[in-house]
Scaffold this motif. Sequence first.
Motif, PDB file in Angstrom:
ATOM      1  N   SER A  53     -34.300 -42.843 -50.764  1.00  0.00           N
ATOM      2  CA  SER A  53     -33.663 -44.083 -50.319  1.00  0.00           C
ATOM      3  C   SER A  53     -33.077 -43.952 -48.916  1.00  0.00           C
ATOM      4  O   SER A  53     -32.272 -43.066 -48.640  1.00  0.00           O
ATOM      5  N   ASP A  54     -33.509 -44.864 -48.029  1.00  0.00           N
ATOM      6  CA  ASP A  54     -32.966 -44.967 -46.670  1.00  0.00           C
ATOM      7  C   ASP A  54     -33.145 -43.685 -45.855  1.00  0.00           C
ATOM      8  O   ASP A  54     -32.337 -43.379 -44.983  1.00  0.00           O
ATOM      9  N   HIS A  55     -34.226 -42.936 -46.126  1.00  0.00           N
ATOM     10  CA  HIS A  55     -34.396 -41.686 -45.384  1.00  0.00           C
ATOM     11  C   HIS A  55     -34.712 -41.926 -43.907  1.00  0.00           C
ATOM     12  O   HIS A  55     -34.479 -41.059 -43.074  1.00  0.00           O
ATOM     13  N   SER A  56     -35.201 -43.129 -43.566  1.00  0.00           N
ATOM     14  CA  SER A  56     -35.493 -43.410 -42.162  1.00  0.00           C
ATOM     15  C   SER A  56     -34.204 -43.507 -41.340  1.00  0.00           C
ATOM     16  O   SER A  56     -34.109 -42.926 -40.255  1.00  0.00           O
ATOM     17  N   THR A  57     -33.209 -44.246 -41.869  1.00  0.00           N
ATOM     18  CA  THR A  57     -31.932 -44.376 -41.156  1.00  0.00           C
ATOM     19  C   THR A  57     -31.214 -43.036 -41.077  1.00  0.00           C
ATOM     20  O   THR A  57     -30.700 -42.645 -40.018  1.00  0.00           O
ATOM     21  N   LYS A  58     -31.184 -42.323 -42.193  1.00  0.00           N
ATOM     22  CA  LYS A  58     -30.509 -41.025 -42.187  1.00  0.00           C
ATOM     23  C   LYS A  58     -31.262 -40.019 -41.326  1.00  0.00           C
ATOM     24  O   LYS A  58     -30.655 -39.131 -40.720  1.00  0.00           O
ATOM     25  N   GLY A  59     -32.583 -40.173 -41.247  1.00  0.00           N
ATOM     26  CA  GLY A  59     -33.364 -39.331 -40.348  1.00  0.00           C
ATOM     27  C   GLY A  59     -33.081 -39.647 -38.886  1.00  0.00           C
ATOM     28  O   GLY A  59     -33.087 -38.757 -38.032  1.00  0.00           O
ATOM     29  N   TYR A  60     -32.819 -40.920 -38.598  1.00  0.00           N
ATOM     30  CA  TYR A  60     -32.423 -41.359 -37.252  1.00  0.00           C
ATOM     31  C   TYR A  60     -31.131 -40.652 -36.830  1.00  0.00           C
ATOM     32  O   TYR A  60     -31.019 -40.159 -35.698  1.00  0.00           O
ATOM     33  N   TRP A  61     -30.179 -40.575 -37.751  1.00  0.00           N
ATOM     34  CA  TRP A  61     -28.926 -39.866 -37.450  1.00  0.00           C
ATOM     35  C   TRP A  61     -29.150 -38.358 -37.338  1.00  0.00           C
ATOM     36  O   TRP A  61     -28.689 -37.722 -36.394  1.00  0.00           O
ATOM     37  N   LYS A  62     -29.860 -37.807 -38.314  1.00  0.00           N
ATOM     38  CA  LYS A  62     -30.067 -36.353 -38.365  1.00  0.00           C
ATOM     39  C   LYS A  62     -30.906 -35.883 -37.189  1.00  0.00           C
ATOM     40  O   LYS A  62     -30.633 -34.823 -36.607  1.00  0.00           O
ATOM     41  N   GLY A  63     -31.925 -36.668 -36.839  1.00  0.00           N
ATOM     42  CA  GLY A  63     -32.758 -36.292 -35.705  1.00  0.00           C
ATOM     43  C   GLY A  63     -31.961 -36.216 -34.421  1.00  0.00           C
ATOM     44  O   GLY A  63     -32.119 -35.278 -33.627  1.00  0.00           O
ATOM     45  N   ARG A  64     -31.090 -37.203 -34.205  1.00  0.00           N
ATOM     46  CA  ARG A  64     -30.255 -37.182 -32.991  1.00  0.00           C
ATOM     47  C   ARG A  64     -29.308 -35.982 -33.026  1.00  0.00           C
ATOM     48  O   ARG A  64     -29.090 -35.319 -32.002  1.00  0.00           O
ATOM     49  N   GLU A  65     -28.729 -35.729 -34.176  1.00  0.00           N
ATOM     50  CA  GLU A  65     -27.806 -34.590 -34.297  1.00  0.00           C
ATOM     51  C   GLU A  65     -28.510 -33.293 -33.895  1.00  0.00           C
ATOM     52  O   GLU A  65     -27.961 -32.476 -33.135  1.00  0.00           O
ATOM     53  N   ILE A  66     -29.735 -33.101 -34.362  1.00  0.00           N
ATOM     54  CA  ILE A  66     -30.489 -31.889 -34.038  1.00  0.00           C
ATOM     55  C   ILE A  66     -30.832 -31.842 -32.558  1.00  0.00           C
ATOM     56  O   ILE A  66     -30.610 -30.826 -31.878  1.00  0.00           O
ATOM     57  N   LEU A  67     -31.353 -32.941 -32.028  1.00  0.00           N
ATOM     58  CA  LEU A  67     -31.792 -32.963 -30.627  1.00  0.00           C
ATOM     59  C   LEU A  67     -30.614 -32.880 -29.668  1.00  0.00           C
ATOM     60  O   LEU A  67     -30.729 -32.310 -28.577  1.00  0.00           O
ATOM     61  N   MET A  68     -29.468 -33.422 -30.063  1.00  0.00           N
ATOM     62  CA  MET A  68     -28.284 -33.421 -29.201  1.00  0.00           C
ATOM     63  C   MET A  68     -27.600 -32.059 -29.172  1.00  0.00           C
ATOM     64  O   MET A  68     -27.116 -31.614 -28.122  1.00  0.00           O
ATOM     65  N   GLN A  69     -27.584 -31.388 -30.307  1.00  0.00           N
ATOM     66  CA  GLN A  69     -26.724 -30.220 -30.433  1.00  0.00           C
ATOM     67  C   GLN A  69     -27.446 -28.875 -30.407  1.00  0.00           C
ATOM     68  O   GLN A  69     -26.801 -27.849 -30.176  1.00  0.00           O
ATOM     69  N   THR A  70     -28.750 -28.845 -30.643  1.00  0.00           N
ATOM     70  CA  THR A  70     -29.404 -27.549 -30.828  1.00  0.00           C
ATOM     71  C   THR A  70     -30.476 -27.214 -29.808  1.00  0.00           C
ATOM     72  O   THR A  70     -30.869 -26.054 -29.706  1.00  0.00           O
ATOM     73  N   PHE A  71     -30.973 -28.174 -29.054  1.00  0.00           N
ATOM     74  CA  PHE A  71     -32.054 -27.901 -28.108  1.00  0.00           C
ATOM     75  C   PHE A  71     -31.495 -27.408 -26.775  1.00  0.00           C
ATOM     76  O   PHE A  71     -30.569 -27.988 -26.224  1.00  0.00           O
ATOM     77  N   THR A  72     -32.060 -26.312 -26.260  1.00  0.00           N
ATOM     78  CA  THR A  72     -31.691 -25.776 -24.955  1.00  0.00           C
ATOM     79  C   THR A  72     -32.970 -25.500 -24.172  1.00  0.00           C
ATOM     80  O   THR A  72     -33.777 -24.667 -24.590  1.00  0.00           O
ATOM     81  N   PRO A  73     -33.175 -26.165 -23.020  1.00  0.00           N
ATOM     82  CA  PRO A  73     -32.335 -27.237 -22.476  1.00  0.00           C
ATOM     83  C   PRO A  73     -32.402 -28.484 -23.361  1.00  0.00           C
ATOM     84  O   PRO A  73     -33.358 -28.651 -24.127  1.00  0.00           O
ATOM     85  N   PRO A  74     -31.411 -29.356 -23.236  1.00  0.00           N
ATOM     86  CA  PRO A  74     -31.387 -30.538 -24.104  1.00  0.00           C
ATOM     87  C   PRO A  74     -32.529 -31.495 -23.814  1.00  0.00           C
ATOM     88  O   PRO A  74     -33.019 -31.573 -22.683  1.00  0.00           O
ATOM     89  N   VAL A  75     -32.962 -32.196 -24.831  1.00  0.00           N
ATOM     90  CA  VAL A  75     -33.953 -33.251 -24.640  1.00  0.00           C
ATOM     91  C   VAL A  75     -33.298 -34.357 -23.811  1.00  0.00           C
ATOM     92  O   VAL A  75     -32.175 -34.776 -24.117  1.00  0.00           O
ATOM     93  N   PRO A  76     -33.946 -34.840 -22.743  1.00  0.00           N
ATOM     94  CA  PRO A  76     -33.342 -35.911 -21.930  1.00  0.00           C
ATOM     95  C   PRO A  76     -32.931 -37.098 -22.794  1.00  0.00           C
ATOM     96  O   PRO A  76     -33.633 -37.461 -23.743  1.00  0.00           O
ATOM     97  N   PHE A  77     -31.809 -37.692 -22.434  1.00  0.00           N
ATOM     98  CA  PHE A  77     -31.212 -38.739 -23.269  1.00  0.00           C
ATOM     99  C   PHE A  77     -32.210 -39.833 -23.642  1.00  0.00           C
ATOM    100  O   PHE A  77     -32.348 -40.185 -24.811  1.00  0.00           O
ATOM    101  N   PHE A  78     -32.895 -40.408 -22.661  1.00  0.00           N
ATOM    102  CA  PHE A  78     -33.750 -41.561 -22.948  1.00  0.00           C
ATOM    103  C   PHE A  78     -34.978 -41.146 -23.765  1.00  0.00           C
ATOM    104  O   PHE A  78     -35.459 -41.930 -24.597  1.00  0.00           O
TER     105      PHE A  78
END
Length: 329
Positions: A53-78
Amino acid sequence: THTQRVVKSLGELAGWEKLSLTEKNILILAALLHDIAKPITFKLDEQGRPCFSDHSTKGYWKGREILMQTFTPPVPFFHREVIVSLIRFHRLPLKTDDNNKVEKLIYMASQTTPLYLLALLAEADVMGRISPDKQNLLDRVKLFRDFAKEKECFRQPKSFFNDHTRVLYFQNQDLDPQAEIKDNTKTEVIMMAGLPGSGKDYWIKKNMPSLPVISLDQIREEIQHPPSGDQSKVITLAKDRAKDYLRKEQPFIWNATSLKYHLRQPLIQLFTSYQARCRIVYRETLFSQILKQNQSRSRVVPPAVIYEMASEIDMPDLTEAHEVVYSIY
């Protein structure tokens, strides 16, 4: 696995070779992360079948959390925001229920998501399944493509008569997308958005130092109210001050984190009801820098709270406000 098959299928799709390297990288990351929230949403339905249930929305949050906090160098914002929007809407091309509802969702998705990339992701998602129903699902993706092309939002956002019409269309369930509504706004509200430590106060001092500011943090200090627990008293006081400015047609700034759609939307509806134009300014820098800057604030927010807030950001977009400024540094 399904995810591996989806990634492999991308390279086999018609049109893949015509994409730029950036577009290919965006799609590959979206494919790798599109089902990232399935493990945390797994349940068995009444018939004992697995559902997510609602895995797309929760994936939207989780995906951003991963890309924002764990990638070095970070994925460009846009680039990051396109990736997580693809995750959020990856099931949209397969929807066949209420046509009016789906139409609005498609127009909504087009404001943040290149629909030509979304169609490719959905097609690869279908090809990566082990299912006897593949052709039916591929037909749905084709219908999605055809509709988006017909409505001229396949390679660009759905356009509206003006910014005001767009805002009211997404606020109002019954408004025709072809409506031509005169922009009758008489004042402007700037709504700040961003994690604690992202530099919202700095942006205000640098860009709008003369405008009055309604700050939830300052109101809490005035009434000696803790930042946790029931905030209804703080919000009521802030809204009362906002209404006073709105009645006077005095532009002002609403300064809060404003990271959740369900918190922004009632406020924006209040502002527009007073014929105010709304501009959202979202602030962000490197996550490590946000944590560092938070420690130098007069009101330090516990890092655990910032991590929690960052795990469920609803990024402001043009379905909500007349203008959205992404101030990324």
